[in-house]
Design an enzyme around this catalytic site. Structure first.
Site, PDB file in Angstrom:
ATOM      1  CG  ASN A   7      -1.851   1.137   1.290  1.00 30.44           C
ATOM      2  OD1 ASN A   7      -1.795   2.042   0.460  1.00 30.44           O
ATOM      3  ND2 ASN A   7      -2.735   1.121   2.262  1.00 30.44           N
ATOM      4  NE  ARG A  91      -6.192   1.330  -0.094  1.00 29.24           N
ATOM      5  CZ  ARG A  91      -6.309   2.350   0.720  1.00 29.24           C
ATOM      6  NH1 ARG A  91      -5.289   2.759   1.437  1.00 29.24           N
ATOM      7  NH2 ARG A  91      -7.452   2.980   0.816  1.00 29.24           N
ATOM      8  CG  HIS A 180     -13.128   2.940   3.114  1.00 30.98           C
ATOM      9  ND1 HIS A 180     -13.869   3.935   3.721  1.00 30.98           N
ATOM     10  CD2 HIS A 180     -11.842   3.166   3.451  1.00 30.98           C
ATOM     11  CE1 HIS A 180     -13.059   4.737   4.394  1.00 30.98           C
ATOM     12  NE2 HIS A 180     -11.815   4.285   4.241  1.00 30.98           N
ATOM     13  CG  HIS A 208     -14.354   1.215   6.575  1.00 32.32           C
ATOM     14  ND1 HIS A 208     -13.575   0.107   6.317  1.00 32.32           N
ATOM     15  CD2 HIS A 208     -13.482   2.208   6.863  1.00 32.32           C
ATOM     16  CE1 HIS A 208     -12.305   0.422   6.449  1.00 32.32           C
ATOM     17  NE2 HIS A 208     -12.220   1.700   6.779  1.00 32.32           N
ATOM     18  NE  ARG A 241     -10.263  12.255   3.771  1.00 29.95           N
ATOM     19  CZ  ARG A 241     -10.082  10.928   3.748  1.00 29.95           C
ATOM     20  NH1 ARG A 241     -11.071  10.106   4.076  1.00 29.95           N
ATOM     21  NH2 ARG A 241      -8.927  10.433   3.378  1.00 29.95           N
ATOM     22  CG  PHE A 285     -13.394   8.400  16.942  1.00 33.92           C
ATOM     23  CD1 PHE A 285     -12.677   8.613  15.772  1.00 33.92           C
ATOM     24  CD2 PHE A 285     -14.697   8.864  17.004  1.00 33.92           C
ATOM     25  CE1 PHE A 285     -13.245   9.261  14.692  1.00 33.92           C
ATOM     26  CE2 PHE A 285     -15.277   9.498  15.930  1.00 33.92           C
ATOM     27  CZ  PHE A 285     -14.550   9.700  14.774  1.00 33.92           C
ATOM     28  NE  ARG A 286      -7.263   4.446  20.895  1.00 31.73           N
ATOM     29  CZ  ARG A 286      -6.320   3.678  20.389  1.00 31.73           C
ATOM     30  NH1 ARG A 286      -5.895   2.631  21.047  1.00 31.73           N
ATOM     31  NH2 ARG A 286      -5.787   3.956  19.236  1.00 31.73           N
ATOM     32  CB  VAL A 333     -14.354   4.268  15.121  1.00 36.19           C
ATOM     33  CG1 VAL A 333     -15.443   4.760  16.044  1.00 36.19           C
ATOM     34  CG2 VAL A 333     -13.220   5.281  15.021  1.00 36.19           C
ATOM     35  N   GLY A 334     -15.352   1.386  14.470  1.00 35.71           N
ATOM     36  CA  GLY A 334     -16.467   0.440  14.397  1.00 35.71           C
ATOM     37  C   GLY A 334     -16.189  -0.852  15.148  1.00 35.71           C
ATOM     38  CD  GLU A 335     -12.132  -3.889  13.059  1.00 35.95           C
ATOM     39  OE1 GLU A 335     -11.120  -4.167  13.743  1.00 35.95           O
ATOM     40  OE2 GLU A 335     -12.103  -3.804  11.815  1.00 35.95           O
ATOM     41  CD  GLU A 385      -9.174  -1.515   4.040  1.00 34.07           C
ATOM     42  OE1 GLU A 385      -8.741  -1.173   5.156  1.00 34.07           O
ATOM     43  OE2 GLU A 385      -9.529  -0.714   3.175  1.00 34.07           O
TER      44      GLU A 385
HETATM   45  P1  ADP Z   1      -7.445   4.346   9.288  1.00 33.93           P
HETATM   46  O1  ADP Z   1      -7.103   2.954   8.828  1.00 33.93           O
HETATM   47  O2  ADP Z   1      -8.546   5.001   8.501  1.00 33.93           O
HETATM   48  O3  ADP Z   1      -6.278   5.237   9.516  1.00 33.93           O
HETATM   49  P2  ADP Z   1      -8.390   2.994  11.673  1.00 33.93           P
HETATM   50  O4  ADP Z   1      -9.365   2.057  11.045  1.00 33.93           O
HETATM   51  O5  ADP Z   1      -7.115   2.442  12.213  1.00 33.93           O
HETATM   52  O6  ADP Z   1      -8.089   4.225  10.736  1.00 33.93           O
HETATM   53  O7  ADP Z   1      -9.167   3.739  12.882  1.00 33.93           O
HETATM   54  C1  ADP Z   1      -8.547   4.670  13.722  1.00 33.93           C
HETATM   55  C2  ADP Z   1      -9.515   5.081  14.830  1.00 33.93           C
HETATM   56  O8  ADP Z   1      -9.921   3.906  15.568  1.00 33.93           O
HETATM   57  C3  ADP Z   1      -8.933   6.033  15.843  1.00 33.93           C
HETATM   58  O9  ADP Z   1      -9.757   7.176  16.004  1.00 33.93           O
HETATM   59  C4  ADP Z   1      -8.889   5.232  17.141  1.00 33.93           C
HETATM   60  O10 ADP Z   1      -9.175   6.034  18.254  1.00 33.93           O
HETATM   61  C5  ADP Z   1      -9.963   4.204  16.961  1.00 33.93           C
HETATM   62  N1  ADP Z   1      -9.610   3.043  17.787  1.00 33.93           N
HETATM   63  C6  ADP Z   1      -8.639   2.124  17.530  1.00 33.93           C
HETATM   64  N2  ADP Z   1      -8.526   1.245  18.553  1.00 33.93           N
HETATM   65  C7  ADP Z   1      -9.435   1.606  19.491  1.00 33.93           C
HETATM   66  C8  ADP Z   1      -9.816   1.095  20.780  1.00 33.93           C
HETATM   67  N3  ADP Z   1      -9.241   0.035  21.304  1.00 33.93           N
HETATM   68  N4  ADP Z   1     -10.800   1.741  21.446  1.00 33.93           N
HETATM   69  C9  ADP Z   1     -11.412   2.800  20.905  1.00 33.93           C
HETATM   70  N5  ADP Z   1     -11.110   3.349  19.708  1.00 33.93           N
HETATM   71  C10 ADP Z   1     -10.127   2.770  19.004  1.00 33.93           C
END
Ligand code: ADP
Length: 398
Positions: A7, A91, A180, A208, A241, A285-286, A333-335, A385
């Site tokens: 990537n 990618r 995505h 996502h 964004r 987001f954390r 964030v979703g996971e 991915e």
């Molecule tokens: P990208 O691949 O688009 O750069 P990610 O899919 O890695 O981004 O997502 C990053 C976001 O996921 C961050 O805002 C982070 O705070 C959140 N995140 C990752 N792990 C955790 C966790 N254990 N608890 C809460 N939020 C998390």
């Protein structure tokens, strides 16, 4: 087969070496600051420590050489020689209307990807530099391009056209493409698999939610709508964004702040989203959840606006498909972010999601969040991915 997944960005290169039979990551890593002072590589063999070191990488070819030297290194390597790499999966960000699936890379394909450069001026040229560098170092090794946009090429015209003069679509291919795609495809497939159903029988909404974020409507196995557009700026409020805006804001702000249109777009890409809404507190987001829980009102508002937008898109896509069977959360964030999922859950209960508060505490694993017998199954499906790219690569080169 051993597949190297690449990537490549303008100054970075992420890689994973994957054993496709066992679907295992043998090693992974990241080269940063390529072509800039202080370039470095972080390499991690499976089950081993991550090793980070500074190393001169004047260009991407030097970066690929360094990756190969790490993969074949006596201490941190996982293969004996370069010849063990059977194929490379790249990618690619933008395939425009030229690609509705992955392809084996040849000169004609490279030319067709170059034709899409206008649509992704930052990403596509960088992706192609990665291809050229790998070709220089691994001549004869088959390479495959896997596009972020390809899965969404099934969108109908009513979903991909903007309400602009049609001539602009004909002249410049201005339309919604979506991104995505590899993740939306992987997650919707896996969601159906977990439920023991055929994706062709389901209406699935995939959320996502990472730093970049998008929602898609996957009806009977095909993407029929997705929230990102011509570029990844449209749709959800993201880490940095803005997502959807009134386009008149661009000229309004340009005038007020003495900026050019592209400077305003830069603000929309890099300084907006939850970072902007939290008054610059954080795009992570954390951090935002923590701050919000300890009384930071601005962080709280940012999260509320974020969750509200996701909720609205889910509602829109339930309408677009005239129903929904499954809602799947994925990406960082979703996971992992149970708090944000719970906030989104507040807007989708009317669909019959019945998210169980206990189950929703889970982080980073496949789980069904809804109570048994819920009308709509809500679940967490971690995305992968790189594995999806490796699978596509194997499918095409075998
Ligand atoms: P990208 O691949 O688009 O750069 P990610 O899919 O890695 O981004 O997502 C990053 C976001 O996921 C961050 O805002 C982070 O705070 C959140 N995140 C990752 N792990 C955790 C966790 N254990 N608890 C809460 N939020 C998390």
């Amino acid at each position: 087969m051993k597949v190297l997944v690449i990537n490549c960005g303008s100054s970075s290169l992420k890689y994973q070496l994957i054993d496709s039979e066992r679907e295992e990551v043998l090693a992974k890593g990241l080269c940063e600051r390529i072509g800039i002072d202080g370039s470095n590589i972080a390499h991690q063999p499976a089950g081993g420590e991550k090793v980070k070191e500074e190393a001169a990488m004047p260009d991407h070819t030097a970066a690929v050489k360094l990756v190969i030297s790490k993969l074949t290194d006596e201490k941190v390597g996982v293969i004996r020689s370069l010849t063990e790499i059977d194929a490379v999966g790249h990618r690619m960000v933008h395939g425009g209307e030229n690609f509705s699936g992955s392809v084996i890379i040849n000169e004609e394909v490279i030319k067709a990807i170059e034709d899409c450069n206008d649509l992704a001026p930052l990403h596509n040229p960088a992706n192609l530099i990665g291809v050229r560098s790998c070709q220089a170092i691994m001549p004869g090794v088959p390479m495959v391009a896997v596009f972020d946009t390809a899965f969404h090429q099934t969108m109908p015209e009513k979903a991909y056209l903007y309400g602009l003069p049609y001539d602009y679509y004909k002249k410049y291919k201005i339309r919604r493409y979506g991104f995505h795609g590899t993740s939306h495809d992987f997650v919707s497939k896996r969601a159906a698999e977990i439920l023991g159903k055929d994706r062709k029988d389901l209406k699935i909404i995939v959320c996502h939610l990472g730093n970049g974020a998008s929602v898609s409507a996957v009806k009977y196995g095909e993407s029929v709508d997705t929230s990102m557009g011509l570029t990844p700026l449209e749709g959800l409020i993201m880490g940095t964004r803005s997502g959807d805006l009134d386009p008149a804001i661009i000229s309004f702000l340009a005038e007020k702040e003495g900026m050019t249109a592209s400077q305003v777009i830069d603000v929309c890409n890099k300084k907006s989203g939850v970072l902007g809404l939290s008054d610059g507190y954080s795009s992570d987001f954390r951090d935002l959840v923590q701050a919000s829980e300890t009384g930071n009102e601005q962080a709280k508002h940012a999260l509320e606006a974020y969750a509200y937008r996701v909720g609205k898109y889910i509602g829109a896509y339930a309408a677009a498909m005239n129903g929904v069977d499954v809602i799947a959360f994925t990406a960082g964030v979703g996971e992992n972010n149970a708090e944000v999922r719970a906030m989104i859950g507040e807007y989708i209960g009317y669909l019959g999601t019945n998210i169980d508060a206990e189950r929703n505490k889970v982080r980073g694993e496949e789980i069904i969040l809804s109570d048994e017998g819920s009308k709509v199954v809500t679940m967490v499906v971690p995305t992968n991915e790189e594995l999806a790219i490796a699978r596509e690569t194997v499918r095409l080169v075998k």
